[in-house]
Motif scaffolding. Structure first.
Motif, PDB file in Angstrom:
ATOM      1  N   ALA A   1       0.825  -1.208   0.000  1.00 10.73           N
ATOM      2  CA  ALA A   1       0.000   0.000   0.000  1.00 10.73           C
ATOM      3  C   ALA A   1       0.859   1.257   0.000  1.00 10.73           C
ATOM      4  CB  ALA A   1      -0.939  -0.005   1.195  1.00 10.73           C
ATOM      5  N   GLU A   2       2.011   1.199   0.647  1.00 14.30           N
ATOM      6  CA  GLU A   2       2.938   2.337   0.637  1.00 14.30           C
ATOM      7  C   GLU A   2       3.442   2.593  -0.779  1.00 14.30           C
ATOM      8  OE1 GLU A   2       5.407   5.362   2.400  1.00 14.30           O
ATOM      9  OE2 GLU A   2       4.014   4.061   3.482  1.00 14.30           O
ATOM     10  N   GLU A   3       3.656   1.533  -1.540  1.00  9.63           N
ATOM     11  CA  GLU A   3       4.072   1.662  -2.935  1.00  9.63           C
ATOM     12  C   GLU A   3       2.987   2.370  -3.743  1.00  9.63           C
ATOM     13  OE1 GLU A   3       6.047  -1.670  -5.579  1.00  9.63           O
ATOM     14  OE2 GLU A   3       3.859  -1.900  -5.629  1.00  9.63           O
ATOM     15  N   VAL A   4       1.736   1.956  -3.552  1.00 10.32           N
ATOM     16  CA  VAL A   4       0.611   2.593  -4.239  1.00 10.32           C
ATOM     17  C   VAL A   4       0.501   4.053  -3.817  1.00 10.32           C
ATOM     18  CG1 VAL A   4      -1.912   2.642  -4.457  1.00 10.32           C
ATOM     19  CG2 VAL A   4      -0.686   0.450  -4.527  1.00 10.32           C
ATOM     20  N   LEU A   5       0.565   4.286  -2.523  1.00  7.19           N
ATOM     21  CA  LEU A   5       0.455   5.632  -1.971  1.00  7.19           C
ATOM     22  C   LEU A   5       1.504   6.562  -2.587  1.00  7.19           C
ATOM     23  CD1 LEU A   5       0.063   6.498   1.781  1.00  7.19           C
ATOM     24  CD2 LEU A   5       2.030   7.396   0.545  1.00  7.19           C
ATOM     25  N   THR A   6       2.710   6.048  -2.781  1.00  5.76           N
ATOM     26  CA  THR A   6       3.791   6.871  -3.311  1.00  5.76           C
ATOM     27  C   THR A   6       3.548   7.266  -4.757  1.00  5.76           C
ATOM     28  OG1 THR A   6       5.420   5.903  -1.806  1.00  5.76           O
ATOM     29  CG2 THR A   6       6.266   6.933  -3.813  1.00  5.76           C
ATOM     30  N   PHE A   7       3.186   6.300  -5.601  1.00  8.55           N
ATOM     31  CA  PHE A   7       3.105   6.590  -7.032  1.00  8.55           C
ATOM     32  C   PHE A   7       1.742   7.085  -7.472  1.00  8.55           C
ATOM     33  CE2 PHE A   7       6.950   4.112  -6.843  1.00  8.55           C
ATOM     34  CZ  PHE A   7       7.758   4.783  -7.737  1.00  8.55           C
ATOM     35  N   LYS A   8       0.691   6.671  -6.801  1.00 11.86           N
ATOM     36  CA  LYS A   8      -0.632   7.142  -7.188  1.00 11.86           C
ATOM     37  C   LYS A   8      -0.915   8.540  -6.665  1.00 11.86           C
ATOM     38  CE  LYS A   8      -5.586   6.216  -6.849  1.00 11.86           C
ATOM     39  NZ  LYS A   8      -6.658   5.406  -6.238  1.00 11.86           N
ATOM     40  N   SER A   9      -0.343   8.874  -5.498  1.00 10.62           N
ATOM     41  CA  SER A   9      -0.719  10.150  -4.889  1.00 10.62           C
ATOM     42  C   SER A   9       0.460  11.000  -4.424  1.00 10.62           C
ATOM     43  CB  SER A   9      -1.658   9.889  -3.702  1.00 10.62           C
ATOM     44  OG  SER A   9      -2.074  11.093  -3.132  1.00 10.62           O
ATOM     45  N   ALA A  10       1.363  10.435  -3.621  1.00  6.77           N
ATOM     46  CA  ALA A  10       2.379  11.260  -2.961  1.00  6.77           C
ATOM     47  C   ALA A  10       3.244  12.034  -3.956  1.00  6.77           C
ATOM     48  CB  ALA A  10       3.264  10.397  -2.072  1.00  6.77           C
ATOM     49  N   LYS A  11       3.760  11.333  -4.965  1.00  3.45           N
ATOM     50  CA  LYS A  11       4.620  12.006  -5.930  1.00  3.45           C
ATOM     51  C   LYS A  11       3.809  12.978  -6.781  1.00  3.45           C
ATOM     52  CE  LYS A  11       7.965   9.596  -7.902  1.00  3.45           C
ATOM     53  NZ  LYS A  11       9.171  10.118  -7.247  1.00  3.45           N
ATOM     54  N   TYR A  12       2.654  12.542  -7.203  1.00  7.64           N
ATOM     55  CA  TYR A  12       1.861  13.340  -8.138  1.00  7.64           C
ATOM     56  C   TYR A  12       1.125  14.487  -7.464  1.00  7.64           C
ATOM     57  CZ  TYR A  12      -3.160  13.520  -9.472  1.00  7.64           C
ATOM     58  OH  TYR A  12      -4.470  13.875  -9.661  1.00  7.64           O
ATOM     59  N   SER A  13       0.917  14.399  -6.155  1.00  6.08           N
ATOM     60  CA  SER A  13       0.199  15.462  -5.453  1.00  6.08           C
ATOM     61  C   SER A  13       1.105  16.635  -5.086  1.00  6.08           C
ATOM     62  CB  SER A  13      -0.457  14.925  -4.180  1.00  6.08           C
ATOM     63  OG  SER A  13      -1.479  14.016  -4.492  1.00  6.08           O
ATOM     64  N   VAL A  14       2.360  16.357  -4.741  1.00  5.93           N
ATOM     65  CA  VAL A  14       3.240  17.431  -4.282  1.00  5.93           C
ATOM     66  C   VAL A  14       4.574  17.437  -5.033  1.00  5.93           C
ATOM     67  CG1 VAL A  14       4.407  18.476  -2.307  1.00  5.93           C
ATOM     68  CG2 VAL A  14       2.197  17.351  -1.975  1.00  5.93           C
ATOM     69  N   GLU A  15       5.309  16.328  -4.963  1.00  9.34           N
ATOM     70  CA  GLU A  15       6.674  16.335  -5.483  1.00  9.34           C
ATOM     71  C   GLU A  15       6.744  16.655  -6.971  1.00  9.34           C
ATOM     72  OE1 GLU A  15      10.557  13.370  -5.746  1.00  9.34           O
ATOM     73  OE2 GLU A  15       8.553  12.631  -6.192  1.00  9.34           O
ATOM     74  N   GLN A  16       5.964  15.947  -7.790  1.00  7.09           N
ATOM     75  CA  GLN A  16       6.120  16.097  -9.238  1.00  7.09           C
ATOM     76  C   GLN A  16       5.647  17.451  -9.768  1.00  7.09           C
ATOM     77  OE1 GLN A  16       4.364  12.320 -10.409  1.00  7.09           O
ATOM     78  NE2 GLN A  16       6.380  11.519 -10.923  1.00  7.09           N
ATOM     79  N   PRO A  17       4.502  18.005  -9.325  1.00  7.15           N
ATOM     80  CA  PRO A  17       4.179  19.363  -9.794  1.00  7.15           C
ATOM     81  C   PRO A  17       5.183  20.408  -9.311  1.00  7.15           C
ATOM     82  CG  PRO A  17       2.577  18.596  -8.167  1.00  7.15           C
ATOM     83  CD  PRO A  17       3.406  17.420  -8.553  1.00  7.15           C
TER      84      PRO A  17
END
Length: 374
Positions: free
Chosen positions: A203-219
Motif C-alpha cells: 500500500a505504501e508503494e501505491v500511496l507513493t506513485f498514485k498520490s504522494a509524488k503526483y500530489s506534491v513532489e512532481q508538480p
C-alpha cells in the motif's frame, strides 16, 4: 491577474494563485464549450459536469507548480502563462479523479455527484433509451479523456520558454505517466491476494506513485524545471515534496475511515466499504496479529469490502483500528513524514535563498496538507 507577493518574499500568495488558476480554468472551459457547440448542440454537455467539477478544490498541485517556478526562477513569468501551467496540472488531476470515481464505483465527490453519476442520473431523469449505468460510465470515461486533452492544450498554450527543454519534458512525462501506473498498482492490490503482513508495504508503494509524488513532489519539480532549476535544487525540492506528499495521502486514508461526511463529502467508512487495502489497514492487521488477536484479524480481512457490509461492522472495524494501536502508530508516521518535510524546508531555505516570509508560507502549506479534515 495582479496580486501581492507573500510579504517581503518572492512567492505569490495562495489567494493570488488560486484566483488566477480559477479564472484561467473558467475561461478555457467556456471557450471549449463554445468550440464543442460548433461541432454539435449537444457536444457541450461534456463541459457542464467538468465545469462544476473543477470550480472548487484545494488547488494543492497548482500551488506547488507555481511556487516551484518562483523558487527556481529569478525572472518573473507572465502570470497568465504561469496560471495556464498550473491550470493544466489541475485538469490532469480532474481527469484522474473522474476516472478514479468510475474505477471505485463511487457516486460522490466533494459532496456532489461524481461525473459519471451525473451523466447516469441525467439519463434516468430524461428517460433515455438503453442502460443508464452503461451510459454514465461511458460518458464519464469520455469526459475524463477530454480533461486530459484539455490539460495538454492548456500546458502548450502557456507558451513559456523552456517547455521543450529535456529536463522539463522528462518531468512533465513523469508526472502524467506515474499517476496512471500508480492507479493500476492500486486496483491490482485490491484485486490480487496479498498476505496480511505485506499489505502495508504494498500500500505504501501505491500511496507513493498514485498520490504522494503526483500530489506534491512532481508538480513542484515540474514548475521548478520550467523555472530553470539545477540538479541540486531539484534534489532539495524532492526531499521536501515527497515526504509531504506521503503525509498528505496518509491523512486522506485516515479521513477515508474516520472523516466527517459533512466535511469530506464522502460516506463515513467509505474506504472500508470499498475494501481498500491501505497502509492503515495493513498496520491494523499486523497489530492484531502481533497481539495474538487472530480471530479479529481474520474477521476484519473477511469483511473488508464485503457487498453486504453493515454500518455496525464498519464501526467495529474502526474500533479495531483504534484499540489495536494502529491509528496511533499511523498518526506517528504522518508526523514523522511531516517533520521530514519541515527539515528539508530548512535546507531549501538556504539553497534557494528563501525569505522568512516564503518559508512561513511553505510551512503553512505543510500544516494545511497534514492537519486537515477534508
Amino acid at each position: 491577474m495582479t496580486g501581492r507577493l507573500s510579504g517581503s518574499g518572492r512567492l505569490s500568495t495562495r489567494d493570488r494563485i488560486i484566483g488566477a488558476v480559477d479564472d484561467v480554468l473558467a475561461a478555457d472551459l467556456d471557450a471549449t464549450a463554445a468550440r464543442l457547440q460548433e461541432i454539435s448542440p449537444v457536444a457541450a454537455e461534456l463541459i457542464d459536469p467538468l465545469r462544476a467539477f473543477t470550480a472548487r478544490g484545494k488547488r494543492i498541485r497548482a500551488l506547488v507548480t507555481w511556487w516551484g517556478f518562483e523558487i527556481a526562477s529569478r525572472t518573473p513569468a507572465d502570470p497568465e502563462a504561469l496560471a495556464r501551467i498550473a491550470g493544466s496540472v489541475e485538469l490532469l488531476h480532474a481527469a484522474a479523479l473522474v476516472h478514479d470515481d468510475i474505477i471505485d464505483d463511487s457516486d460522490t465527490r466533494r459532496g456532489r455527484p461524481a461525473v459519471h453519476a451525473a451523466f447516469r442520473d441525467g439519463h434516468r431523469t430524461d428517460v433515455w433509451e438503453g442502460d443508464p449505468v452503461l451510459f454514465g460510465t461511458g460518458a464519464g470515461i469520455i469526459a475524463g479523456d477530454l480533461c486530459l486533452s484539455l490539460s495538454e492544450e492548456m500546458y502548450t498554450a502557456a507558451g513559456l520558454p523552456g517547455l521543450l527543454a529535456p529536463e522539463v519534458v522528462r518531468r512533465h512525462d513523469d508526472f502524467r505517466r506515474d499517476v496512471m501506473v500508480g492507479q493500476y498498482l492500486d486496483i491490482r492490490l485490491q484485486a490480487a491476494p496479498v498476505p496480511a503482513a505485506d499489505i502495508a508495504a504494498r500500500a505504501e508503494e501505491v500511496l507513493t506513485f498514485k498520490s504522494a509524488k503526483y500530489s506534491v513532489e512532481q508538480p513542484l519539480l515540474l514548475g521548478a524545471a520550467i523555472g530553470g532549476a539545477d540538479g541540486g535544487l531539484l534534489e532539495a525540492l524532492s526531499a521536501f515534496g515527497l515526504p509531504l506528499g506521503r503525509a498528505f495521502q496518509m491523512r486522506d486514508d485516515e479521513l477515508g475511515v474516520f472523516g466527517d461526511p459533512a466535511v469530506t463529502g464522502k460516506p463515513a467508512g467509505d474506504d472500508l466499504r470499498q475494501g481498500k487495502k491501505t497502509v492503515l489497514v495493513g498496520m491494523t492487521l499486523t497489530a492484531l496479529a502481533e497481539a495474538g488477536r487472530d480471530d479479529d484479524a481474520a474477521w476484519f480481512s473477511a469483511r473488508l469490502g464485503a457487498a453486504d457490509l453493515e454500518d455496525a461492522e464498519v464501526d467495529r472495524m474502526a474500533a479495531l483500528m483504534r484499540d489495536s494501536g494502529a491509528v496511533a502508530a499511523f498518526e506517528d508516521a504522518i508526523e514523522t513524514r511531516m517533520h521530514e518535510a519541515r527539515g528539508a524546508l530548512e535546507d531549501l531555505r538556504t539553497r534557494a535563498d528563501l525569505h522568512a516570509d516564503d518559508v512561513e508560507l511553505l510551512d503553512f502549506y505543510v500544516r494545511t496538507l497534514t492537519h486537515r479534515t477534508s
